[in-house]
Design a protein around this motif. Structure first.
Motif, PDB file in Angstrom:
ATOM      1  N   LYS A 237     -40.341  24.924  17.144  1.00 44.46           N
ATOM      2  CA  LYS A 237     -41.174  25.235  18.310  1.00 44.46           C
ATOM      3  C   LYS A 237     -40.420  26.151  19.272  1.00 44.46           C
ATOM      4  O   LYS A 237     -40.973  27.115  19.808  1.00 44.46           O
ATOM      5  CB  LYS A 237     -41.580  23.939  19.013  1.00 44.46           C
ATOM      6  N   GLU A 238     -39.144  25.876  19.480  1.00 38.74           N
ATOM      7  CA  GLU A 238     -38.319  26.695  20.360  1.00 38.74           C
ATOM      8  C   GLU A 238     -38.193  28.131  19.837  1.00 38.74           C
ATOM      9  O   GLU A 238     -38.280  29.098  20.611  1.00 38.74           O
ATOM     10  CB  GLU A 238     -36.938  26.070  20.474  1.00 38.74           C
ATOM     11  N   LEU A 239     -38.022  28.272  18.527  1.00 43.42           N
ATOM     12  CA  LEU A 239     -37.895  29.598  17.924  1.00 43.42           C
ATOM     13  C   LEU A 239     -39.189  30.401  18.076  1.00 43.42           C
ATOM     14  O   LEU A 239     -39.158  31.605  18.334  1.00 43.42           O
ATOM     15  CB  LEU A 239     -37.522  29.470  16.442  1.00 43.42           C
ATOM     16  N   LEU A 240     -40.316  29.731  17.916  1.00 43.51           N
ATOM     17  CA  LEU A 240     -41.599  30.412  18.090  1.00 43.51           C
ATOM     18  C   LEU A 240     -41.809  30.832  19.539  1.00 43.51           C
ATOM     19  O   LEU A 240     -42.287  31.936  19.821  1.00 43.51           O
ATOM     20  CB  LEU A 240     -42.750  29.497  17.636  1.00 43.51           C
ATOM     21  N   GLU A 241     -41.446  29.952  20.459  1.00 40.17           N
ATOM     22  CA  GLU A 241     -41.615  30.263  21.880  1.00 40.17           C
ATOM     23  C   GLU A 241     -40.722  31.417  22.327  1.00 40.17           C
ATOM     24  O   GLU A 241     -41.044  32.132  23.270  1.00 40.17           O
ATOM     25  CB  GLU A 241     -41.353  29.013  22.720  1.00 40.17           C
ATOM     26  N   MET A 242     -39.596  31.604  21.637  1.00 39.30           N
ATOM     27  CA  MET A 242     -38.708  32.723  21.956  1.00 39.30           C
ATOM     28  C   MET A 242     -39.378  34.070  21.705  1.00 39.30           C
ATOM     29  O   MET A 242     -39.021  35.076  22.303  1.00 39.30           O
ATOM     30  CB  MET A 242     -37.420  32.623  21.127  1.00 39.30           C
ATOM     31  N   THR A 243     -40.372  34.089  20.841  1.00 39.18           N
ATOM     32  CA  THR A 243     -41.102  35.324  20.540  1.00 39.18           C
ATOM     33  C   THR A 243     -42.363  35.459  21.394  1.00 39.18           C
ATOM     34  O   THR A 243     -43.178  36.335  21.159  1.00 39.18           O
ATOM     35  CB  THR A 243     -41.500  35.365  19.059  1.00 39.18           C
ATOM     36  N   GLN A 244     -42.519  34.550  22.365  1.00 37.84           N
ATOM     37  CA  GLN A 244     -43.710  34.510  23.219  1.00 37.84           C
ATOM     38  C   GLN A 244     -44.970  34.171  22.420  1.00 37.84           C
ATOM     39  O   GLN A 244     -46.078  34.608  22.748  1.00 37.84           O
ATOM     40  CB  GLN A 244     -43.906  35.858  23.943  1.00 37.84           C
ATOM     41  N   ALA A 245     -44.795  33.408  21.359  1.00 38.72           N
ATOM     42  CA  ALA A 245     -45.931  33.010  20.531  1.00 38.72           C
ATOM     43  C   ALA A 245     -46.879  32.100  21.308  1.00 38.72           C
ATOM     44  O   ALA A 245     -46.446  31.274  22.113  1.00 38.72           O
ATOM     45  CB  ALA A 245     -45.442  32.295  19.276  1.00 38.72           C
TER      46      ALA A 245
ATOM     47  N   SER B 221     -42.108  34.088  10.057  1.00 42.11           N
ATOM     48  CA  SER B 221     -43.169  33.544  10.907  1.00 42.11           C
ATOM     49  C   SER B 221     -42.977  33.920  12.370  1.00 42.11           C
ATOM     50  O   SER B 221     -43.954  34.112  13.103  1.00 42.11           O
ATOM     51  CB  SER B 221     -43.237  32.021  10.768  1.00 42.11           C
ATOM     52  N   GLN B 222     -41.744  34.018  12.809  1.00 44.11           N
ATOM     53  CA  GLN B 222     -41.491  34.458  14.183  1.00 44.11           C
ATOM     54  C   GLN B 222     -41.995  35.878  14.386  1.00 44.11           C
ATOM     55  O   GLN B 222     -42.592  36.199  15.426  1.00 44.11           O
ATOM     56  CB  GLN B 222     -39.991  34.399  14.495  1.00 44.11           C
ATOM     57  N   VAL B 223     -41.761  36.724  13.398  1.00 41.76           N
ATOM     58  CA  VAL B 223     -42.220  38.109  13.460  1.00 41.76           C
ATOM     59  C   VAL B 223     -43.745  38.149  13.566  1.00 41.76           C
ATOM     60  O   VAL B 223     -44.310  38.841  14.422  1.00 41.76           O
ATOM     61  CB  VAL B 223     -41.754  38.890  12.214  1.00 41.76           C
ATOM     62  N   LEU B 224     -44.419  37.396  12.710  1.00 41.92           N
ATOM     63  CA  LEU B 224     -45.881  37.377  12.714  1.00 41.92           C
ATOM     64  C   LEU B 224     -46.444  36.747  13.981  1.00 41.92           C
ATOM     65  O   LEU B 224     -47.429  37.222  14.547  1.00 41.92           O
ATOM     66  CB  LEU B 224     -46.399  36.615  11.494  1.00 41.92           C
ATOM     67  N   ALA B 225     -45.803  35.670  14.437  1.00 39.44           N
ATOM     68  CA  ALA B 225     -46.287  34.960  15.622  1.00 39.44           C
ATOM     69  C   ALA B 225     -46.288  35.859  16.854  1.00 39.44           C
ATOM     70  O   ALA B 225     -47.159  35.736  17.726  1.00 39.44           O
ATOM     71  CB  ALA B 225     -45.432  33.723  15.874  1.00 39.44           C
ATOM     72  N   ALA B 226     -45.322  36.753  16.923  1.00 41.21           N
ATOM     73  CA  ALA B 226     -45.221  37.646  18.074  1.00 41.21           C
ATOM     74  C   ALA B 226     -46.324  38.702  18.089  1.00 41.21           C
ATOM     75  O   ALA B 226     -46.594  39.312  19.121  1.00 41.21           O
ATOM     76  CB  ALA B 226     -43.852  38.338  18.066  1.00 41.21           C
ATOM     77  N   GLU B 227     -46.990  38.894  16.943  1.00 36.11           N
ATOM     78  CA  GLU B 227     -47.965  39.979  16.821  1.00 36.11           C
ATOM     79  C   GLU B 227     -49.392  39.472  16.650  1.00 36.11           C
ATOM     80  O   GLU B 227     -50.307  40.256  16.414  1.00 36.11           O
ATOM     81  CB  GLU B 227     -47.591  40.858  15.624  1.00 36.11           C
TER      82      GLU B 227
END
Length: 234
Positions: free
Chosen positions: A201-209, A173-179
């Motif tokens: 939430k922190e992990l998602l924000e790390m990808t600039q989601a 999901s982090q990969v997808l969220a970044a794109e």
């Protein structure tokens, strides 16, 4: 254009509540969610969206399917993509085969989006199942081929919703969220710890989601279940 079509009688009637019970409290809540998502992206175009959760068994797949059906209309084409390449469910919700799908597109350059997409009996709603479960889901989702597929999808659809795995167990999901253009976060009341939600939430924000908001589900009122939408990202 799309050769595969789902029969009218196919599908899980309980899962797709907005189609099978349009006057229910649940359906009205999904309409509210749709409106709030649109307001949250008023100055930006929302064409790709990820639906995820912190942990498994949060109801994200049911929410993904109903959101897709809510956004679909005569003037809008919506594609629901099963991007959970570990425990896919879209093919079960719509009662179709899962012989080919997203993984087919990711591993076979000769396969086109139009070859593997189903046109459902809901006006404007299309689905792409996961296909065969691969040994390397995160690697496939992070590939250049995945970006190419997204661009191809955008030529056919107004909105693409990716039903993706939970954030904490895997990186998919982090990969997808970044794109993608935005992320909807599903929180099941009483079934996930606060620190798990905050960590995800922190992990998602790390990808600039771009976290559009959260949906709290399994909230009971007057004997029914419905969903609250929180547009505030904080």
């Amino acid at each position: 254009m799309f050769n595969k079509r789902i029969e009218e009688s196919s599908g899980n009637r309980l899962a797709l509540v907005v189609k099978n019970n349009p006057s229910s409290v649940l359906t009205e809540q999904f309409r509210t969610i749709q409106t709030n998502i649109r307001f949250s992206m008023v100055n930006k175009r929302l064409q790709t969206m990820v639906v995820t959760s912190a942990t498994p068994s949060s109801g994200k797949s049911t929410i993904s399917a109903n959101l897709a059906a809510t956004f679909a209309s005569k003037n809008k084409r919506v594609l629901l993509v099963d991007a959970d390449l570990r425990k896919p469910t879209v093919h079960k919700t719509f009662n179709v085969r899962n012989n080919d799908g997203l993984t087919t597109l990711l591993t076979d350059d000769d396969t086109k989006v139009v070859d593997v997409i189903y046109h459902t009996h809901t006006e404007g709603l299309y689905i792409l199942t996961s296909g065969i479960i691969p040994p390397n889901p995160a690697e496939l989702l992070a590939s250049d081929r995945m970006l190419e597929i997204q661009e191809e999808m955008k030529t056919y659809f107004d909105l693409i919703i990716f039903d993706s795995p939970p954030v904490l167990p895997v990186t998919d999901s982090q990969v997808l969220a970044a794109e993608t253009d935005g992320v909807i976060f599903v929180i099941p009341k009483g079934r996930v710890k606060t620190d798990e939600v905050l960590k995800a939430k922190e992990l998602l924000e790390m990808t600039q989601a771009n976290i559009l908001g959260a949906i709290m589900n399994r909230v009971e009122t007057s004997g029914d279940h419905y969903y609250y939408y929180y547009g505030d990202k904080e």
